[in-house]
Design a protein around this motif. Structure first.
Motif, PDB file in Angstrom:
ATOM      1  N   ASP A 266       0.852  -1.188   0.000  1.00 23.51           N
ATOM      2  CA  ASP A 266       0.000   0.000   0.000  1.00 23.51           C
ATOM      3  C   ASP A 266       0.891   1.242   0.000  1.00 23.51           C
ATOM      4  O   ASP A 266       1.391   1.681   1.037  1.00 23.51           O
ATOM      5  N   LEU A 267       1.095   1.806  -1.187  1.00 30.69           N
ATOM      6  CA  LEU A 267       2.010   2.940  -1.328  1.00 30.69           C
ATOM      7  C   LEU A 267       1.501   4.195  -0.628  1.00 30.69           C
ATOM      8  O   LEU A 267       2.277   5.128  -0.379  1.00 30.69           O
ATOM      9  N   SER A 268       0.228   4.229  -0.295  1.00 35.61           N
ATOM     10  CA  SER A 268      -0.310   5.412   0.386  1.00 35.61           C
ATOM     11  C   SER A 268       0.228   5.536   1.815  1.00 35.61           C
ATOM     12  O   SER A 268       0.069   6.585   2.450  1.00 35.61           O
ATOM     13  N   LYS A 269       0.915   4.473   2.296  1.00 38.57           N
ATOM     14  CA  LYS A 269       1.416   4.472   3.676  1.00 38.57           C
ATOM     15  C   LYS A 269       2.919   4.676   3.768  1.00 38.57           C
ATOM     16  O   LYS A 269       3.489   4.600   4.870  1.00 38.57           O
ATOM     17  N   VAL A 270       3.585   4.930   2.648  1.00 39.80           N
ATOM     18  CA  VAL A 270       5.032   5.147   2.710  1.00 39.80           C
ATOM     19  C   VAL A 270       5.310   6.527   3.307  1.00 39.80           C
ATOM     20  O   VAL A 270       4.454   7.425   3.232  1.00 39.80           O
ATOM     21  N   PRO A 271       6.487   6.726   3.929  1.00 37.13           N
ATOM     22  CA  PRO A 271       6.795   8.010   4.565  1.00 37.13           C
ATOM     23  C   PRO A 271       6.704   9.216   3.639  1.00 37.13           C
ATOM     24  O   PRO A 271       6.481  10.339   4.105  1.00 37.13           O
ATOM     25  N   LEU A 272       6.874   8.999   2.337  1.00 37.30           N
ATOM     26  CA  LEU A 272       6.803  10.103   1.385  1.00 37.30           C
ATOM     27  C   LEU A 272       5.522  10.907   1.547  1.00 37.30           C
ATOM     28  O   LEU A 272       5.518  12.134   1.438  1.00 37.30           O
ATOM     29  N   PHE A 273       4.431  10.213   1.841  1.00 37.92           N
ATOM     30  CA  PHE A 273       3.140  10.887   1.934  1.00 37.92           C
ATOM     31  C   PHE A 273       2.810  11.349   3.344  1.00 37.92           C
ATOM     32  O   PHE A 273       1.943  12.205   3.524  1.00 37.92           O
ATOM     33  N   GLN A 274       3.476  10.766   4.352  1.00 35.17           N
ATOM     34  CA  GLN A 274       3.258  11.187   5.740  1.00 35.17           C
ATOM     35  C   GLN A 274       1.773  11.311   6.076  1.00 35.17           C
ATOM     36  O   GLN A 274       1.313  12.273   6.684  1.00 35.17           O
ATOM     37  N   GLY A 275       1.017  10.324   5.638  1.00 32.37           N
ATOM     38  CA  GLY A 275      -0.404  10.312   5.944  1.00 32.37           C
ATOM     39  C   GLY A 275      -1.237  11.251   5.114  1.00 32.37           C
ATOM     40  O   GLY A 275      -2.432  11.434   5.387  1.00 32.37           O
ATOM     41  N   THR A 276      -0.641  11.879   4.089  1.00 28.64           N
ATOM     42  CA  THR A 276      -1.388  12.853   3.276  1.00 28.64           C
ATOM     43  C   THR A 276      -1.741  12.305   1.900  1.00 28.64           C
ATOM     44  O   THR A 276      -2.243  13.051   1.059  1.00 28.64           O
ATOM     45  N   ALA A 277      -1.469  11.029   1.665  1.00 29.29           N
ATOM     46  CA  ALA A 277      -1.743  10.457   0.349  1.00 29.29           C
ATOM     47  C   ALA A 277      -3.242  10.468   0.068  1.00 29.29           C
ATOM     48  O   ALA A 277      -4.058  10.136   0.937  1.00 29.29           O
ATOM     49  N   PRO A 278      -3.614  10.846  -1.120  1.00 26.96           N
ATOM     50  CA  PRO A 278      -5.038  10.806  -1.466  1.00 26.96           C
ATOM     51  C   PRO A 278      -5.533   9.364  -1.550  1.00 26.96           C
ATOM     52  O   PRO A 278      -4.751   8.434  -1.773  1.00 26.96           O
ATOM     53  N   GLN A 279      -6.809   9.179  -1.348  1.00 25.19           N
ATOM     54  CA  GLN A 279      -7.410   7.854  -1.427  1.00 25.19           C
ATOM     55  C   GLN A 279      -7.149   7.210  -2.783  1.00 25.19           C
ATOM     56  O   GLN A 279      -7.090   5.987  -2.903  1.00 25.19           O
ATOM     57  N   SER A 280      -6.941   8.033  -3.781  1.00 26.95           N
ATOM     58  CA  SER A 280      -6.732   7.515  -5.129  1.00 26.95           C
ATOM     59  C   SER A 280      -5.475   6.643  -5.218  1.00 26.95           C
ATOM     60  O   SER A 280      -5.428   5.712  -6.022  1.00 26.95           O
ATOM     61  N   VAL A 281      -4.447   6.947  -4.404  1.00 31.59           N
ATOM     62  CA  VAL A 281      -3.223   6.134  -4.420  1.00 31.59           C
ATOM     63  C   VAL A 281      -3.525   4.739  -3.897  1.00 31.59           C
ATOM     64  O   VAL A 281      -3.125   3.722  -4.491  1.00 31.59           O
ATOM     65  N   HIS A 282      -4.242   4.684  -2.787  1.00 28.78           N
ATOM     66  CA  HIS A 282      -4.633   3.386  -2.220  1.00 28.78           C
ATOM     67  C   HIS A 282      -5.497   2.598  -3.206  1.00 28.78           C
ATOM     68  O   HIS A 282      -5.266   1.401  -3.433  1.00 28.78           O
ATOM     69  N   ASP A 283      -6.453   3.268  -3.803  1.00 27.57           N
ATOM     70  CA  ASP A 283      -7.350   2.602  -4.745  1.00 27.57           C
ATOM     71  C   ASP A 283      -6.602   2.135  -5.997  1.00 27.57           C
ATOM     72  O   ASP A 283      -6.877   1.050  -6.525  1.00 27.57           O
ATOM     73  N   ALA A 284      -5.647   2.946  -6.452  1.00 22.98           N
ATOM     74  CA  ALA A 284      -4.888   2.585  -7.644  1.00 22.98           C
ATOM     75  C   ALA A 284      -4.056   1.324  -7.400  1.00 22.98           C
ATOM     76  O   ALA A 284      -3.964   0.449  -8.268  1.00 22.98           O
ATOM     77  N   VAL A 285      -3.464   1.224  -6.212  1.00 25.15           N
ATOM     78  CA  VAL A 285      -2.682   0.028  -5.873  1.00 25.15           C
ATOM     79  C   VAL A 285      -3.589  -1.189  -5.783  1.00 25.15           C
ATOM     80  O   VAL A 285      -3.239  -2.276  -6.264  1.00 25.15           O
ATOM     81  N   ASP A 286      -4.756  -1.020  -5.192  1.00 24.34           N
ATOM     82  CA  ASP A 286      -5.713  -2.131  -5.107  1.00 24.34           C
ATOM     83  C   ASP A 286      -6.104  -2.613  -6.502  1.00 24.34           C
ATOM     84  O   ASP A 286      -6.159  -3.819  -6.768  1.00 24.34           O
ATOM     85  N   ASN A 287      -6.382  -1.677  -7.388  1.00 23.15           N
ATOM     86  CA  ASN A 287      -6.755  -2.051  -8.761  1.00 23.15           C
ATOM     87  C   ASN A 287      -5.595  -2.747  -9.472  1.00 23.15           C
ATOM     88  O   ASN A 287      -5.801  -3.722 -10.210  1.00 23.15           O
ATOM     89  N   TYR A 288      -4.396  -2.231  -9.251  1.00 18.40           N
ATOM     90  CA  TYR A 288      -3.204  -2.841  -9.854  1.00 18.40           C
ATOM     91  C   TYR A 288      -3.056  -4.286  -9.386  1.00 18.40           C
ATOM     92  O   TYR A 288      -2.864  -5.203 -10.201  1.00 18.40           O
ATOM     93  N   ASN A 289      -3.138  -4.483  -8.074  1.00 20.23           N
ATOM     94  CA  ASN A 289      -2.958  -5.830  -7.519  1.00 20.23           C
ATOM     95  C   ASN A 289      -4.051  -6.789  -7.984  1.00 20.23           C
ATOM     96  O   ASN A 289      -3.795  -7.972  -8.224  1.00 20.23           O
ATOM     97  N   THR A 290      -5.268  -6.286  -8.102  1.00 18.14           N
ATOM     98  CA  THR A 290      -6.373  -7.128  -8.568  1.00 18.14           C
ATOM     99  C   THR A 290      -6.147  -7.571 -10.009  1.00 18.14           C
ATOM    100  O   THR A 290      -6.317  -8.752 -10.350  1.00 18.14           O
ATOM    101  N   THR A 291      -5.749  -6.628 -10.859  1.00 21.20           N
ATOM    102  CA  THR A 291      -5.491  -6.960 -12.260  1.00 21.20           C
ATOM    103  C   THR A 291      -4.313  -7.921 -12.388  1.00 21.20           C
ATOM    104  O   THR A 291      -4.348  -8.880 -13.173  1.00 21.20           O
ATOM    105  N   LEU A 292      -3.264  -7.675 -11.615  1.00 25.09           N
ATOM    106  CA  LEU A 292      -2.096  -8.549 -11.656  1.00 25.09           C
ATOM    107  C   LEU A 292      -2.467  -9.958 -11.224  1.00 25.09           C
ATOM    108  O   LEU A 292      -2.021 -10.948 -11.828  1.00 25.09           O
ATOM    109  N   LYS A 293      -3.291 -10.072 -10.196  1.00 23.96           N
ATOM    110  CA  LYS A 293      -3.706 -11.399  -9.730  1.00 23.96           C
ATOM    111  C   LYS A 293      -4.472 -12.143 -10.809  1.00 23.96           C
ATOM    112  O   LYS A 293      -4.312 -13.363 -10.976  1.00 23.96           O
TER     113      LYS A 293
END
Length: 357
Positions: free
Chosen positions: A193-220
Motif C-alpha cells: 500500500d504505497l499510500s502508507k510510505v513516509p513520502l506521503f506522511q499520511g497525506t496520500a489521497p485515497q486515489s493512491v490506495h485505490d490505484a494500488v488495489d486495482n493494480y494488484n487485482t489486475t495482476l492477480k
C-alpha cells in the motif's frame, strides 16, 4: 522381531520423506524491475556521466547502488538459493548465473520516471527490460528463476503522458513475453500500500490506495490465468499483506518505527540518520531498510518453497507405500498360520500401488 522392525521402518520412512522440498535449485536468476530490485544498474550509468545516483553516502557504502542501507532482497534471495549474484546489465563481466536488468526509477512499461536518459543511452522500463532480454534470448533457460517487480513509480510519480496503458497491463505484457520465450519459473511481486510510505506522511489521497488495489487485482487475474498452464511455475509474492502485517504488528518483526524514514533531510543538502536503522521499516521516503529487505526475501523464499509441496495424491501415495510395507510383513506372518487364506490373494495385486502426481 526383526521383521517387526522392518515393518516399523517402512512406516517411519514414509513419514520421514519430506512433504515439502527445500527451495528449488535454480540454475540462474534473472531480475526485472525498478529501484526495489536494482543492485547497481542506475548507479553505474549515472556514475559514468558524473552524477552518481543513488549517492552511497546517503544509502549504502558497503553495497553501493542499492536503494537501502545495505543488501536488498535480490542479494538475500540469491544467497538463500545458493546462486551467484546476478550480473548487472551495465557490468562488463560475463554473466554466469543470471542478469539483473532492473533500473531504479523504471516505469512498468517504458522509460524512467526519475532520471533522464544520459546522452546516447536509454533507461528501460520493466516491459522494455523484458523485451530486450527476449530479443537476445529467444530460448530462455527453463531452469532459471525470473523475477518481476514493478509499477510503484507509476503511482508515486506523475504518469507517463506518452503511455496511457495501465501499469498492471504493462507488467502482464512483460510476464507473457517471458512465457513466450520459454521461461518456466516466474516470481512475481504485487505492490504494498504505497499510500502508507513516509513520502506521503499520511497525506496520500485515497486515489493512491485505490490505484494500488486495482493494480494488484489486475495482476492477480493475470497470474491466475498463467497458473492454469501446467508447464508454468508462477510464484506470487504478496508484499501487500507483508507490509500490512509489519504496520499492524511491528514488534513481532523487531521494528519500532514503521511510519517514518530513518534517513531524514534537514535542509537542501544535509541529512540526519537514525541510530537504530534495523528497527525502522523504511530507510528513505519509499525504500525499505535492509532489515525489511531481508523479510521480503524470506517471504519470497517461503513462496518458492510452498510451490515445492507435492500434490496431495503424491503425499498419500508415499504414505501408502509405507503402509504397504507394514502390511506385507503382517501378511507373511499370517501366512505361516493360515496358508490357505494367503493363497486367496491374487498374484501380484498386493504389490502394485499406483501413485499419481
Amino acid at each position: 522381531m526383526k521383521k517387526q522392525f522392518v515393518a516399523a521402518g517402512f512406516v517411519l520412512f514414509s513419514f520421514m520423506l519430506p512433504l515439502k522440498a527445500t527451495a528449488a535449485q535454480f540454475g540462474a536468476m534473472y531480475v526485472f524491475g525498478d529501484s526495489l530490485s536494482d543492485t547497481g544498474n542506475i548507479f553505474n550509468v549515472s556514475t559514468s556521466v558524473g552524477q552518481p545516483y543513488p549517492q552511497s553516502s546517503l544509502y549504502s557504502t558497503d553495497f553501493p547502488g542499492r536503494f537501502s542501507n545495505g543488501q536488498i532482497w535480490v542479494d538475500y534471495l540469491a544467497d538463500q538459493l545458493q546462486i551467484t549474484q546476478p550480473t548487472l546489465v551495465t557490468d562488463p563481466k560475463f554473466p554466469n548465473q543470471g542478469v539483473n536488468f532492473a533500473f531504479g526509477g523504471a516505469r512498468a512499461g517504458f522509460g524512467n520516471a526519475v532520471v533522464q536518459d544520459p546522452p546516447g543511452q536509454h533507461l528501460p522500463g520493466v516491459l522494455e527490460q523484458v523485451q530486450g532480454f527476449a530479443a537476445n534470448n529467444p530460448k530462455a533457460d527453463p531452469n532459471a528463476l525470473y523475477t518481476v517487480w514493478g509499477g510503484a513509480n507509476d503511482f508515486i510519480f506523475p504518469p507517463n503522458p506518452n503511455d496511457p496503458t495501465p501499469p498492471a497491463d504493462r507488467i502482464s505484457q512483460a510476464l507473457n513475453t517471458l512465457v513466450a520465450v520459454g521461461a518456466k519459473n516466474i516470481l512475481v511481486f504485487n505492490l504494498p500500500d504505497l499510500s502508507k510510505v513516509p513520502l506521503f506522511q499520511g497525506t496520500a489521497p485515497q486515489s493512491v490506495h485505490d490505484a494500488v488495489d486495482n493494480y494488484n487485482t489486475t495482476l492477480k487475474q493475470t497470474l491466475d490465468g498463467l497458473s492454469n498452464n501446467p508447464n508454468l511455475n508462477i510464484i506470487s509474492v504478496d508484499t501487500y499483506s507483508l507490509f500490512d502485517q509489519l504496520s499492524k504488528s511491528p514488534d513481532t518483526f523487531g521494528f519500532t518505527n514503521v511510519a517514518n524514514s530513518c534517513r531524514v533531510q534537514t535542509s537542501q543538502t544535509t541529512y540526519e540518520f537514525c541510530s537504530n536503522p534495523n528497527q525502522y521499516l523504511f530507510w528513505d521516503e519509499v525504500h525499505p531498510t535492509t532489515a525489511a529487505q531481508k523479510l521480503i526475501a524470506d517471504t519470497a523464499l517461503a513462496a518458492i518453497e510452498a510451490k515445492s509441496v507435492p500434490e496431495p495424491s503424491t503425499a498419500l501415495g508415499t504414505l501408502a507405500i509405507g503402509a504397504w510395507g507394514a502390511a506385507a510383513v503382517l501378511k507373511r506372518k499370517r501366512k505361516k498360520l493360515l496358508v490357505t487364506t494367503a493363497n486367496r490373494v491374487p498374484g501380484g495385486q498386493s504389490t502394485r500401488i499406483k501413485v499419481e502426481s
